[in-house]
Design a protein around this motif. Structure first.
Motif, PDB file in Angstrom:
ATOM      1  N   PRO A   1      55.012  57.113  57.150  1.00 45.92           N
ATOM      2  CA  PRO A   1      55.015  57.436  55.834  1.00 45.92           C
ATOM      3  C   PRO A   1      54.438  56.401  54.881  1.00 45.92           C
ATOM      4  CG  PRO A   1      57.478  57.617  56.928  1.00 45.92           C
ATOM      5  CD  PRO A   1      56.343  56.994  57.785  1.00 45.92           C
ATOM      6  N   ASN A   2      53.794  56.610  53.889  1.00 51.07           N
ATOM      7  CA  ASN A   2      53.047  55.987  53.128  1.00 51.07           C
ATOM      8  C   ASN A   2      51.753  55.095  53.633  1.00 51.07           C
ATOM      9  OD1 ASN A   2      54.758  56.033  50.691  1.00 51.07           O
ATOM     10  ND2 ASN A   2      56.241  54.514  51.761  1.00 51.07           N
ATOM     11  N   ALA A   3      51.414  55.869  54.676  1.00 53.42           N
ATOM     12  CA  ALA A   3      50.251  55.120  55.284  1.00 53.42           C
ATOM     13  C   ALA A   3      48.819  55.796  54.489  1.00 53.42           C
ATOM     14  CB  ALA A   3      49.921  55.694  56.673  1.00 53.42           C
ATOM     15  N   GLY A   4      49.219  56.904  53.855  1.00 53.31           N
ATOM     16  CA  GLY A   4      48.054  57.401  52.933  1.00 53.31           C
ATOM     17  C   GLY A   4      47.690  58.837  53.226  1.00 53.31           C
ATOM     18  N   LYS A   5      48.354  59.446  54.314  1.00 52.86           N
ATOM     19  CA  LYS A   5      48.068  60.714  54.464  1.00 52.86           C
ATOM     20  C   LYS A   5      47.768  61.763  53.217  1.00 52.86           C
ATOM     21  CE  LYS A   5      51.707  61.678  56.481  1.00 52.86           C
ATOM     22  NZ  LYS A   5      52.059  60.350  56.233  1.00 52.86           N
ATOM     23  N   THR A   6      48.721  61.776  52.297  1.00 56.84           N
ATOM     24  CA  THR A   6      48.497  62.638  51.264  1.00 56.84           C
ATOM     25  C   THR A   6      47.149  62.445  50.242  1.00 56.84           C
ATOM     26  OG1 THR A   6      50.751  62.934  51.266  1.00 56.84           O
ATOM     27  CG2 THR A   6      49.617  63.588  49.213  1.00 56.84           C
ATOM     28  N   THR A   7      46.911  61.058  50.159  1.00 53.59           N
ATOM     29  CA  THR A   7      45.786  60.493  49.299  1.00 53.59           C
ATOM     30  C   THR A   7      44.564  61.056  50.183  1.00 53.59           C
ATOM     31  OG1 THR A   7      47.001  58.611  48.801  1.00 53.59           O
ATOM     32  CG2 THR A   7      44.673  58.534  48.306  1.00 53.59           C
ATOM     33  N   LEU A   8      44.516  60.831  51.311  1.00 56.72           N
ATOM     34  CA  LEU A   8      43.403  61.502  52.122  1.00 56.72           C
ATOM     35  C   LEU A   8      43.022  62.967  52.174  1.00 56.72           C
ATOM     36  CD1 LEU A   8      40.902  60.600  53.925  1.00 56.72           C
ATOM     37  CD2 LEU A   8      42.206  60.883  56.095  1.00 56.72           C
TER      38      LEU A   8
ATOM     39  N   ILE B   1      41.879  49.484  53.942  1.00 56.17           N
ATOM     40  CA  ILE B   1      41.104  48.388  54.435  1.00 56.17           C
ATOM     41  C   ILE B   1      40.752  47.525  53.352  1.00 56.17           C
ATOM     42  CG2 ILE B   1      38.604  49.305  54.021  1.00 56.17           C
ATOM     43  CD1 ILE B   1      39.942  47.580  57.232  1.00 56.17           C
ATOM     44  N   ASP B   2      40.737  47.833  52.092  1.00 60.54           N
ATOM     45  CA  ASP B   2      40.784  47.152  50.860  1.00 60.54           C
ATOM     46  C   ASP B   2      41.770  46.175  50.714  1.00 60.54           C
ATOM     47  OD1 ASP B   2      42.042  49.493  50.641  1.00 60.54           O
ATOM     48  OD2 ASP B   2      42.094  49.245  48.265  1.00 60.54           O
ATOM     49  N   VAL B   3      43.271  46.846  51.063  1.00 62.88           N
ATOM     50  CA  VAL B   3      44.127  45.686  50.949  1.00 62.88           C
ATOM     51  C   VAL B   3      44.168  44.688  52.071  1.00 62.88           C
ATOM     52  CG1 VAL B   3      46.721  45.687  51.084  1.00 62.88           C
ATOM     53  CG2 VAL B   3      45.488  47.740  49.870  1.00 62.88           C
TER      54      VAL B   3
ATOM     55  N   ILE C   1      38.834  52.952  56.836  1.00 62.31           N
ATOM     56  CA  ILE C   1      38.579  53.529  55.581  1.00 62.31           C
ATOM     57  C   ILE C   1      39.531  53.022  54.262  1.00 62.31           C
ATOM     58  CG2 ILE C   1      38.036  55.793  56.733  1.00 62.31           C
ATOM     59  CD1 ILE C   1      40.865  56.821  55.706  1.00 62.31           C
ATOM     60  N   SER C   2      39.069  53.488  53.101  1.00 69.50           N
ATOM     61  CA  SER C   2      40.166  53.474  51.902  1.00 69.50           C
ATOM     62  C   SER C   2      40.339  54.853  51.546  1.00 69.50           C
ATOM     63  CB  SER C   2      39.592  52.623  51.087  1.00 69.50           C
ATOM     64  OG  SER C   2      40.114  52.749  49.604  1.00 69.50           O
ATOM     65  N   ALA C   3      41.320  55.331  51.764  1.00 66.89           N
ATOM     66  CA  ALA C   3      41.521  56.713  51.318  1.00 66.89           C
ATOM     67  C   ALA C   3      41.573  56.654  49.788  1.00 66.89           C
ATOM     68  CB  ALA C   3      42.775  57.372  51.588  1.00 66.89           C
ATOM     69  N   ARG C   4      41.848  55.690  49.209  1.00 68.04           N
ATOM     70  CA  ARG C   4      41.820  55.868  47.645  1.00 68.04           C
ATOM     71  C   ARG C   4      40.459  55.751  47.250  1.00 68.04           C
ATOM     72  NH1 ARG C   4      45.399  51.505  44.639  1.00 68.04           N
ATOM     73  NH2 ARG C   4      47.308  52.771  45.169  1.00 68.04           N
ATOM     74  N   SER C   5      39.463  54.765  47.656  1.00 69.66           N
ATOM     75  CA  SER C   5      38.320  54.652  47.012  1.00 69.66           C
ATOM     76  C   SER C   5      37.486  55.824  47.724  1.00 69.66           C
ATOM     77  CB  SER C   5      37.683  53.288  47.080  1.00 69.66           C
ATOM     78  OG  SER C   5      37.444  53.152  48.563  1.00 69.66           O
TER      79      SER C   5
HETATM   80  P1  GDP Z   1      51.689  59.494  52.539  1.00 71.96           P
HETATM   81  O1  GDP Z   1      53.120  58.992  52.581  1.00 71.96           O
HETATM   82  O2  GDP Z   1      51.129  58.770  54.125  1.00 71.96           O
HETATM   83  O3  GDP Z   1      51.171  60.777  52.267  1.00 71.96           O
HETATM   84  O4  GDP Z   1      51.152  58.292  51.793  1.00 71.96           O
HETATM   85  P2  GDP Z   1      50.295  58.403  50.244  1.00 71.96           P
HETATM   86  O5  GDP Z   1      48.875  59.166  50.507  1.00 71.96           O
HETATM   87  O6  GDP Z   1      51.209  58.886  49.343  1.00 71.96           O
HETATM   88  O7  GDP Z   1      49.873  56.786  49.804  1.00 71.96           O
HETATM   89  C1  GDP Z   1      50.815  56.089  49.865  1.00 71.96           C
HETATM   90  C2  GDP Z   1      50.462  54.993  48.665  1.00 71.96           C
HETATM   91  O8  GDP Z   1      49.412  54.044  49.320  1.00 71.96           O
HETATM   92  C3  GDP Z   1      50.035  55.593  47.211  1.00 71.96           C
HETATM   93  O9  GDP Z   1      50.665  54.557  46.286  1.00 71.96           O
HETATM   94  C4  GDP Z   1      48.414  55.475  47.664  1.00 71.96           C
HETATM   95  O10 GDP Z   1      47.892  55.228  46.136  1.00 71.96           O
HETATM   96  C5  GDP Z   1      48.342  54.303  48.320  1.00 71.96           C
HETATM   97  N1  GDP Z   1      47.056  54.219  49.045  1.00 71.96           N
HETATM   98  C6  GDP Z   1      46.678  55.207  49.819  1.00 71.96           C
HETATM   99  N2  GDP Z   1      45.505  54.944  50.460  1.00 71.96           N
HETATM  100  C7  GDP Z   1      44.929  53.624  50.029  1.00 71.96           C
HETATM  101  C8  GDP Z   1      43.866  52.830  49.989  1.00 71.96           C
HETATM  102  O11 GDP Z   1      42.961  53.077  50.797  1.00 71.96           O
HETATM  103  N3  GDP Z   1      43.935  51.673  49.331  1.00 71.96           N
HETATM  104  C9  GDP Z   1      45.015  51.275  48.499  1.00 71.96           C
HETATM  105  N4  GDP Z   1      44.885  50.108  47.802  1.00 71.96           N
HETATM  106  N5  GDP Z   1      46.173  52.106  48.454  1.00 71.96           N
HETATM  107  C10 GDP Z   1      45.884  53.302  49.063  1.00 71.96           C
END
Ligand code: GDP
Ligand code: MG
Length: 729
Positions: free
Chosen positions: A13-20, A120-122, A146-150
């Motif tokens: 959880p919170n690894a960034g799946k949904t963002t990607l 990776i940015d963090v 990767i950075s799913a966000r950027s």
């Molecule tokens: P999930 O629980 O795996 O679906 O995670 P989310 O996609 O909801 O991401 C969890 C949090 O991490 C969110 O606040 C995102 O904005 C943040 N996040 C995801 N990817 C990145 C990234 O590459 N860099 C940074 N700084 N934050 C990210």
């Protein structure tokens, strides 16, 4: 164009799946449910090249592939049954060691994965560098930062994933060593499974054996049913016997469980890889290092809990001391409003509705907004600074004893564990708990906390009957709510929710200095939630209650009797003051008769023969029934009951003064009522939430009946003891 293949996204959880997932699929998404469970299933299309599309599936977040939670079962079943040709395992590069734990389990199952080193940015900001190439070599799977966000690195990641998917690899399970005892047992069990080709269509034999050893309930029960169907009962029994032997043996020799041993070796495997020059980190003096130094004091074995108690006690003093003045102002304002309406409107149902239904109801609730604001402000400081996570960390040791988990603390705190909160988000917060039983025990006991709605009721009773040390008294009640929640949780875990505990995995964020803006926003959000509730649910409920307390009213014949009494007084030879006093007595008697005759009054007095055992009269009963709609309503209903049925209906006395002056009230009765309010049935919104989260209405009904019975017993004991000691009438 139909998608050529499926690529699944998996990770903690919170690894960034949904963002990607959103980045890859944009608006081409489809949200459904996995069959039979409330876990969301998200799918979407990804354009690989001009002629190719891939189906992307966002799997639920999981920490492991052992059946500790519904999410884990869903994710695992999906992988096993659908066998996607490629899975992207999203990891948090800044917490790689912990995140690779899941990767090791994908590999044990043989799932073809590509590892995304997300955030990776963090990691970079924290001075962590990761040698992705080296890691890929050691793990023998592609690793892409990767950075799913950027969006950085995402195209490369997809190229790698598509390549794996196209190769259509045969699943190749990774073989790890888990120590002599387990390895030996695994070999034997694997041989047995192969010989009987037991569940061979679904699971790799060694993996199946491992799951037996890990006591994975889902797999074992599947083994049992399959065995019954295919006549392999003896084989299933042999596997269980071998498991038990290993379990006993490990306990006797190392004082540990097979599942803990397996987990240790997985971590060992990951550690050994990461140590080989994969990660190097430069400490950022200001963030991590400082946090570590602060933690050496704040989470110290002895100092830590002491500081925690002081901090929480400080929060009370802060809240109660500073909110006193604004509470008084607001109270005065509503008294003034009620007085004004009283003069402006003629007597009758409309005036009664406005003063007794609306102003008394909503005013009673809004009057406590300052307390709630100060409380939330204090909590926001703890939360934003990162201290609240430390509280969970320190509590884990204690919670373990009661069959719960450190993460249960968050659910308790959100429900009002530090006072002021709400069981509705609290019950929902239990979603982070991995074991279904720990989760159920937490969500059933979270409503025992003193939520923001009970708080004003408790504050009123304390402020009236226990004036000497209000903050101290409130603190004791909070301690009591924790003790009761923990003891009941233990009781549940020993009876209806029997089962083993799961290990603590939770990250401690670095300490941060909260910004005023952040604090203000958090405080306002929570206060607004409370006000909005007062404006809608409570207003509606308080009008309904007012109606049930007003109608059907007294029969004409009874009213005539009171009217006749008034005429007698008026025609008598009394001085004005005495006459007024006697008239007021008659008015009060009439109002009380009318309330008793009302719908609510009948229900309240019907319950009185039982509730007397705990010292509750019919007015209290009406309020408690109303409290099921929302706990705040207890105050407004008591207010309405007393202002309608009072000796002097036009008095400006606040409810506190009325109760304090009433000969029917004393400290023992107040204490019995406080205890009952703290522990009886959750409000109906919470019950609805429990039903949804637990997946069965039975648990909702259970919590209503169990909690109310428990609370009533407690209140009765206190009241009867007080009576025995001659402290109450
Ligand atoms: P999930 O629980 O795996 O679906 O995670 P989310 O996609 O909801 O991401 C969890 C949090 O991490 C969110 O606040 C995102 O904005 C943040 N996040 C995801 N990817 C990145 C990234 O590459 N860099 C940074 N700084 N934050 C990210
Ligand atoms: Mg998500």
């Amino acid at each position: 164009m139909t998608p050529q293949y499926t690529i699944a996204l998996a990770g903690n959880p919170n690894a960034g799946k949904t963002t990607l997932f959103n980045r890859l699929t944009g608006a081409r998404q489809h949200v459904g449910n996995y069959p039979g469970v409330t876990v969301e299933k998200k799918e979407g299309l990804y354009q690989v090249d001009e002629t190719t599309q891939a189906n992307i599936v966002d799997l639920p977040g999981t920490y492991s592939l052992t059946a500790y939670s519904v999410e884990e079962v869903v994710a695992r079943d999906y992988l096993i049954h659908e066998m996607p040709p490629a899975v992207i395992n999203i990891t948090d590069a800044a917490n790689l060691e912990r995140h690779l734990y899941l990767a090791s389990q994908f590999m044990e199952l043989g799932v073809p994965i590509v590892i995304a080193l997300n955030m990776i940015d963090v990691a970079r900001d924290r001075g962590i560098t990761i040698d992705a190439k080296k890691l890929a070599e050691l793990l023998t799977v592609p690793v892409i930062p990767i950075s799913a966000r950027s969006g950085e690195g995402v195209p490369e990641l997809m190229l790698a994933a598509v390549k794996v998917a196209r190769e259509q690899k045969v699943w190749q399970p990774l073989v790890l060593s888990y120590g002599d005892d387990i390895d030996e047992a695994l070999l034997e069990m694997e041989a047995l499974i192969r010989a009987g080709s037991f569940l061979a269509d679904l699971y790799p034999p060694r993996w199946l054996a491992l799951k037996y050893l890990e006591k994975d309930e889902q797999i074992i029960s599947k083994g049992e049913t399959t065995a019954a169907k295919t006549g392999a009962v003896e084989l299933h029994q042999q596997l269980l016997t071998r498991t038990q032997w290993v379990s006993d043996h490990l306990m006797a020799t190392m004082e540990t469980y097979p599942e803990a041993m397996v987990a240790d070796h997985r971590y060992g495997y990951i550690k050994s890889i990461l140590r080989q020059g994969v990660i190097s980190r430069v400490y950022d003096e200001n963030r991590i290092y400082t946090s570590d130094r602060i933690d050496r004091v704040l989470t110290n074995r002895i100092l830590g809990p002491l500081i925690m108690l002081l901090v929480l006690l400080g929060l009370y003093h802060f809240t109660f001391t500073y909110s006193e003045l604004p509470v008084t102002w607001l109270g005065n304002f509503f008294d003034w409003l009620s007085g004004t309406v009283n003069h402006l409107f003629p007597d009758g149902p409309l005036k009664s509705l406005i003063t007794s239904g609306i102003i008394a109801g909503v005013g009673g609730v809004l009057g406590f907004v300052p307390i709630i604001m100060f409380m939330f402000f204090g909590i926001a400081i703890l939360e934003d600074s990162g201290y609240l996570a430390r509280v969970a960390f320190m509590m884990d040791r204690i919670f373990r004893i009661f069959g719960l988990h450190g993460s249960s603390v968050m659910a308790y705190i959100i429900s009002g564990g530090i006072a002021g909160g709400c069981a509705v988000p609290g019950v929902m917060a239990t979603r982070t708990l991995r074991s279904p039983r720990e989760r159920m025990a937490t969500l059933l006991t979270a409503p025992f906390m003193n939520c923001g709605a009970k708080l004003p009721v408790l504050a009123l009773l304390i402020g009236t009957f226990f004036t000497r040390n209000q903050a101290g008294f409130m603190f004791m009640l909070t301690l009591l709510s924790w003790i009761v929640a923990l003891v009941v949780a233990k009781f549940l875990r020993l009876t209806v929710l029997k089962g083993e505990a799961t290990p603590f995995v939770m990250e401690l964020p670095p300490y941060r200095l909260p910004t005023f803006r952040g604090l203000a926003i958090h405080t306002w959000e929570k206060t607004w939630q409370y006000i909005r509730k007062a404006g809608t649910v409570i207003l509606g409920a308080s009008i309904l209650l007012w109606a049930s307390m007003t109608f059907p009213g007294l029969p004409q014949a009874d009213r005539d009797v009171f009217e006749a009494q008034r005429q007698v007084i008026k025609s008598g030879q009394l001085i004005a003051i005495d006459q007024q006093k006697r008239l007021a007595v008659v008015d009060g008697a009439e109002a009380e008769q009318a309330l008793l005759n009302s719908l609510a009054g009948r229900l309240g007095s019907g319950l009185e023969s039982v509730s007397r055992l705990a010292g509750f009269d019919w007015r209290t009963n009406i309020a408690l029934v109303g409290g099921f709609a929302a706990k705040e309503i207890i105050i407004s209903t008591l207010g309405t009951a007393y202002s309608l049925g009072d000796v002097d209906p036009n008095s400006d006395d606040s409810l506190a003064q009325t109760l304090g002056a009433s000969p029917n009230w004393d400290q023992v009765k107040a204490l019995a009522l406080i205890l009952f309010i703290m522990f009886y049935s959750p409000c109906f919104v919470t019950v609805a939430c429990i039903i949804r989260e637990a997946g069965s209405w039975r648990w909702g009904v259970f919590s209503m009946i169990f909690n109310t019975t428990f609370a009533f017993l407690l209140a009765t004991i206190v009241y009867q003891a007080g009576k025995g000691l001659g402290l109450t009438g």
